[in-house]
Design a protein around this motif. Structure first.
Motif: not given
Length: 200
Positions: A23-32, A77-89
């Protein structure tokens, strides 16, 4: 004679395919408005594939896809960061009890299949959702396809699978209920904390 010997040598030829970022950039989706944990297993991080086939009379041709795992980690990582406000690995499961209170759930992607056929390259991802305590809530599989025998074909297949995940993830009834419950709990916690702040 030299050409004939090459045809009859039964050699194995290796073709390396190094996958570039998917992915060149994060998906453009509304985050939860949630915090989630993500577990990338050692098997996913190290995943690679070697597909060999006979090419008589030349011998055997092996296509090696060396970094499917690392690029899959970067992809999700890019997908989950777009879907949610905060991601902890997180490094392992189950997680420490101290973190259970701050996360809504745990997501764990994996590659279940990677195939290169005559007409296409296909990848299938399995994405499991767990409660903060480690109870499995939902499992979905998402596949994608691309042109065969090229690194670009693998990238296309991975991107296709990720797009399918983004489209379908929040349509699953179990996921819808989980999101509603998690967002409601998060809002209640925020309200409770606010009351504690203003309480005399």
């Amino acid at each position: 004679i030299l050409v004939l010997s090459l045809f009859l040598c039964g050699c194995t030829f290796h073709i390396n395919h190094d996958i570039e970022p998917v992915l060149a950039r994060r998906p453009l989706v509304e985050s939860s408005p949630l915090t989630v944990a993500v577990y990338f297993s050692p098997e996913l991080r190290a995943y690679r594939s070697e597909k060999c086939e006979s090419a008589f009379p030349l011998g055997t041709i092996c296509h090696e896809y060396n970094n499917l795992g690392p690029q899959s980690v970067a992809l999700f990582e890019s997908v989950f960061t777009a879907l949610f406000d905060r991601v902890l690995v997180i490094d392992s499961m189950p997680i420490a009890s101290a973190k259970i209170k701050v996360i809504a759930g745990i997501l764990a992607p994996a590659i279940t299949e990677f195939n290169v056929r005559l007409v296409e390259t296909q990848v299938t991802y399995r994405v499991a959702l767990y409660s903060p305590a480690g109870e499995e809530l939902n499992v979905g599989e998402f596949d994608g396809s691309g042109p065969p025998y090229t690194s670009e074909g693998a990238r296309v297949a991975m991107r296709d699978a990720a797009a399918r995940f983004v489209r379908q993830f929040r349509k699953e009834p179990v996921i819808v209920r989980w999101l509603e419950d998690a967002i409601g709990t998060s809002s209640d916690t925020t309200q409770s904390q606010a009351e504690e702040v203003v309480r005399p």
